[in-house]
Design a protein around this motif. Structure first.
Motif, PDB file in Angstrom:
ATOM      1  N   ASP A   1     -25.618 -29.522   1.099  1.00 20.77           N
ATOM      2  CA  ASP A   1     -26.591 -28.824   0.252  1.00 20.77           C
ATOM      3  C   ASP A   1     -26.843 -29.523  -1.067  1.00 20.77           C
ATOM      4  O   ASP A   1     -27.853 -29.295  -1.714  1.00 20.77           O
ATOM      5  CB  ASP A   1     -26.086 -27.404  -0.048  1.00 20.77           C
ATOM      6  CG  ASP A   1     -26.296 -26.505   1.147  1.00 20.77           C
ATOM      7  OD1 ASP A   1     -27.113 -26.879   2.010  1.00 20.77           O
ATOM      8  OD2 ASP A   1     -25.634 -25.454   1.226  1.00 20.77           O
ATOM      9  N   LYS A   2     -25.889 -30.362  -1.480  1.00 14.36           N
ATOM     10  CA  LYS A   2     -26.042 -30.993  -2.797  1.00 14.36           C
ATOM     11  C   LYS A   2     -26.625 -32.401  -2.709  1.00 14.36           C
ATOM     12  O   LYS A   2     -26.766 -33.075  -3.723  1.00 14.36           O
ATOM     13  CB  LYS A   2     -24.696 -31.004  -3.517  1.00 14.36           C
ATOM     14  CG  LYS A   2     -24.206 -29.590  -3.773  1.00 14.36           C
ATOM     15  CD  LYS A   2     -23.181 -29.515  -4.865  1.00 14.36           C
ATOM     16  CE  LYS A   2     -22.881 -28.042  -5.131  1.00 14.36           C
ATOM     17  NZ  LYS A   2     -21.485 -27.743  -5.216  1.00 14.36           N
ATOM     18  N   LEU A   3     -26.973 -32.838  -1.507  1.00  8.58           N
ATOM     19  CA  LEU A   3     -27.552 -34.181  -1.368  1.00  8.58           C
ATOM     20  C   LEU A   3     -29.025 -34.141  -1.766  1.00  8.58           C
ATOM     21  O   LEU A   3     -29.734 -33.163  -1.467  1.00  8.58           O
ATOM     22  CB  LEU A   3     -27.433 -34.671   0.079  1.00  8.58           C
ATOM     23  CG  LEU A   3     -26.022 -34.978   0.583  1.00  8.58           C
ATOM     24  CD1 LEU A   3     -26.043 -35.294   2.067  1.00  8.58           C
ATOM     25  CD2 LEU A   3     -25.424 -36.155  -0.188  1.00  8.58           C
ATOM     26  N   SER A   4     -29.485 -35.193  -2.451  1.00 11.51           N
ATOM     27  CA  SER A   4     -30.900 -35.235  -2.829  1.00 11.51           C
ATOM     28  C   SER A   4     -31.725 -35.569  -1.583  1.00 11.51           C
ATOM     29  O   SER A   4     -31.178 -36.033  -0.565  1.00 11.51           O
ATOM     30  CB  SER A   4     -31.119 -36.305  -3.888  1.00 11.51           C
ATOM     31  OG  SER A   4     -30.884 -37.578  -3.305  1.00 11.51           O
ATOM     32  N   LYS A   5     -33.032 -35.375  -1.715  1.00 12.01           N
ATOM     33  CA  LYS A   5     -33.930 -35.660  -0.597  1.00 12.01           C
ATOM     34  C   LYS A   5     -33.821 -37.146  -0.204  1.00 12.01           C
ATOM     35  O   LYS A   5     -33.762 -37.494   0.972  1.00 12.01           O
ATOM     36  CB  LYS A   5     -35.362 -35.335  -1.032  1.00 12.01           C
ATOM     37  CG  LYS A   5     -36.347 -35.249   0.084  1.00 12.01           C
ATOM     38  CD  LYS A   5     -37.644 -34.627  -0.381  1.00 12.01           C
ATOM     39  CE  LYS A   5     -38.766 -34.937   0.569  1.00 12.01           C
ATOM     40  NZ  LYS A   5     -39.535 -36.136   0.227  1.00 12.01           N
ATOM     41  N   GLU A   6     -33.722 -37.992  -1.230  1.00 11.24           N
ATOM     42  CA  GLU A   6     -33.642 -39.441  -0.981  1.00 11.24           C
ATOM     43  C   GLU A   6     -32.347 -39.794  -0.239  1.00 11.24           C
ATOM     44  O   GLU A   6     -32.349 -40.588   0.694  1.00 11.24           O
ATOM     45  CB  GLU A   6     -33.692 -40.245  -2.301  1.00 11.24           C
ATOM     46  CG  GLU A   6     -35.014 -40.221  -3.024  1.00 11.24           C
ATOM     47  CD  GLU A   6     -35.321 -38.863  -3.653  1.00 11.24           C
ATOM     48  OE1 GLU A   6     -34.370 -38.152  -4.055  1.00 11.24           O
ATOM     49  OE2 GLU A   6     -36.513 -38.493  -3.700  1.00 11.24           O
ATOM     50  N   GLU A   7     -31.262 -39.203  -0.717  1.00 10.75           N
ATOM     51  CA  GLU A   7     -29.964 -39.487  -0.069  1.00 10.75           C
ATOM     52  C   GLU A   7     -30.007 -39.049   1.400  1.00 10.75           C
ATOM     53  O   GLU A   7     -29.613 -39.786   2.302  1.00 10.75           O
ATOM     54  CB  GLU A   7     -28.836 -38.753  -0.790  1.00 10.75           C
ATOM     55  CG  GLU A   7     -28.409 -39.412  -2.082  1.00 10.75           C
ATOM     56  CD  GLU A   7     -27.423 -38.539  -2.859  1.00 10.75           C
ATOM     57  OE1 GLU A   7     -26.470 -39.106  -3.401  1.00 10.75           O
ATOM     58  OE2 GLU A   7     -27.617 -37.305  -2.945  1.00 10.75           O
ATOM     59  N   LEU A   8     -30.505 -37.828   1.583  1.00 11.93           N
ATOM     60  CA  LEU A   8     -30.588 -37.304   2.955  1.00 11.93           C
ATOM     61  C   LEU A   8     -31.379 -38.246   3.845  1.00 11.93           C
ATOM     62  O   LEU A   8     -30.966 -38.580   4.955  1.00 11.93           O
ATOM     63  CB  LEU A   8     -31.268 -35.937   2.958  1.00 11.93           C
ATOM     64  CG  LEU A   8     -30.385 -34.714   2.774  1.00 11.93           C
ATOM     65  CD1 LEU A   8     -31.227 -33.463   2.647  1.00 11.93           C
ATOM     66  CD2 LEU A   8     -29.424 -34.559   3.965  1.00 11.93           C
ATOM     67  N   GLU A   9     -32.519 -38.694   3.326  1.00 14.37           N
ATOM     68  CA  GLU A   9     -33.374 -39.587   4.127  1.00 14.37           C
ATOM     69  C   GLU A   9     -32.683 -40.909   4.428  1.00 14.37           C
ATOM     70  O   GLU A   9     -32.724 -41.403   5.551  1.00 14.37           O
ATOM     71  CB  GLU A   9     -34.690 -39.847   3.392  1.00 14.37           C
ATOM     72  CG  GLU A   9     -35.697 -38.749   3.653  1.00 14.37           C
ATOM     73  CD  GLU A   9     -36.941 -38.872   2.798  1.00 14.37           C
ATOM     74  OE1 GLU A   9     -37.102 -39.916   2.120  1.00 14.37           O
ATOM     75  OE2 GLU A   9     -37.724 -37.913   2.806  1.00 14.37           O
TER      76      GLU A   9
END
Ligand code: UTP
Length: 414
Positions: free
Chosen positions: A70-78
């Protein structure tokens, strides 16, 4: 006969000696054949240590870092998902399902994978749920993921026949490989091996941690290497929300250069009956709820979050090199005291009413301590964890069905 009697005498196996003197020639020959395969020294060493409890030293326990999805940014997730997806698309990823367990708590007469649960819209077998998850990933990533199934001596034939009779639930048989896990004799309180009603030495599966050695000795690691597999997901048969093709976890492990990774779940109360992932004496360890020290089980950090809340839910990712390393290591045995019937020295069948024998098991997570790094990704209970363990109550078919239906309803699939 003389030679085996000498060995039996050396290891105080008097009950079997008496049995051997009383049975007919064919049974004697069968038993001697089986006895010749027993590593008596190993059994004796295990017996000598049955009263040495695994004492956990509080001072050696430290919390371990994890990543909260839940704490990962959109960029990190991608970024992570891209890395993971690339590995899957390039056919460098395989899945192993551990189904060598006995499923004693569920009390179902058959391998757990052949248990059917009444999910919506149609009831499904646990094996079928695994296949559905794999098939969906195969479609998404345009591959067929090699699928390895670990069975045990007791359930191997039943599982193979079951899968065959269901046409592998549509999975291409060329991509499925079975292998049997290890087994070990049971011993009673005096260290005697037990003989069952058919005059076989009573053996039992020696826990899911025997997977590593079995993968090496049964040629599974070689097979994976020959296919260019770099990452292997090892999961259980009984979590109906298990997502084996976990590209996020895979991407994080690759990015963090971790040889192993696990998707965890945060305990819903400090005493939930799950193993806590932590650092112990500087090594990665999972401490079973039954062994976790009461003094620190409620400890929280500055934000009021449990320090030892990260729990192991059998979502294991290993790179192939890590598997090769651990496949040559000797994991510690854990012990369970259970009820097993046996033939006594007068050739009578005894059916005990109380536990009478020790069963020894390796646990898969004891392999973690051979690595100095692990990526831990905290998942969500409602999305990741719906195990079928008990016949009723907590972690039962009833709770798993509810979680499964809720999840797939949320996904708009039912
Ligand atoms: P559990 O430890 O929950 O055991 O297994 P179990 O056999 O399913 O159930 P109980 O404890 O007897 O009630 C977790 C996973 O490890 C596998 C199981 O099949 C399950 O997928 N396992 C367990 C093995 O493959 N081999 C074993 O010897 C033990």
């Amino acid at each position: 006969m003389e030679e085996i009697i000498k060995t039996l005498e050396k290891y105080n196996q008097n009950q079997i000696i008496e049995i051997l003197h009383k049975v007919d020639e064919t049974t004697k020959e069968k038993l001697i054949n089986q006895l010749n395969k027993i590593n008596f020294k190993e059994i004796n060493d295990l017996y000598k240590n049955i009263h040495t409890a695994n004492k956990v030293d509080i001072d050696k326990i430290k919390p371990i870092k994890s990543t909260n999805e839940d704490k990962l940014s959109k960029e990190e997730l991608e970024k992570y998902k891209r890395l993971g997806e690339e590995t899957v698309r390039n056919n460098k990823f395989a899945v192993v399902t551990m189904s060598g367990g006995q499923g004693t708590r569920l009390g179902f007469n058959g391998p757990k994978g052949t248990f059917k649960i009444n999910v919506e819209p149609n009831p499904k077998y646990l094996f079928e749920i695994i296949v559905d998850t794999l098939t969906e990933a195969n479609k998404k990533y345009a591959v067929t993921i090699p699928w390895y199934i670990m069975t045990s001596e007791e359930n191997d034939t039943t599982i193979k026949e079951f899968m065959q009779s269901h046409n592998n639930f549509g999975y291409d048989g060329q991509y499925i490989k079975y292998f049997k896990q290890g087994k070990l004799p049971l011993i009673d309180e005096k260290g005697n091996l037990l003989i069952d009603e058919n005059y076989n030495i009573r053996l039992a599966s020696n826990g899911n941690g025997s997977i590593f050695e079995s993968m090496r000795t049964k040629g599974i690691l070689d097979d994976m290497e020959s296919k260019g597999i770099e990452w292997v997901y090892i999961g259980s048969i009984d979590n109906v929300l298990l997502k084996m093709v976990d590209i996020l976890l895979l991407g994080i492990a690759i990015e963090e250069k971790s040889p192993i990774a696990t998707r965890s779940m945060f305990k819903n109360n400090p005493r939930e009956r799950v193993g806590s992932i932590c650092s112990y004496n500087g090594k990665i360890k999972v401490i079973e709820y039954s062994e976790f020290p009461e003094e620190i089980v409620d400890a929280v950090d500055e934000n009021g979050e449990l320090l030892y809340g990260e729990s192991h839910i059998m979502c294991n990712l290993f790179n192939i090199e890590a598997l090769k390393i651990v496949s040559t290591k000797k994991l510690p045995y854990h012990m369970a005291f259970k009820k097993y019937s046996y033939i006594d020295s007068n050739l009578n069948l005894v059916v005990p009413e109380e536990p009478n024998a020790y069963k020894f098991e390796y646990f898969i997570f004891d392999s973690f301590e051979y690595f100095n790094k692990i990526s831990i990704l905290r998942g969500k209970r409602e999305e990741d964890f719906a195990p079928v363990k008990n016949a009723t109550g907590v972690d039962s078919p009833e709770t798993a069905i509810k979680l499964y239906n809720n999840y797939w309803r949320k996904m708009g699939k039912i």
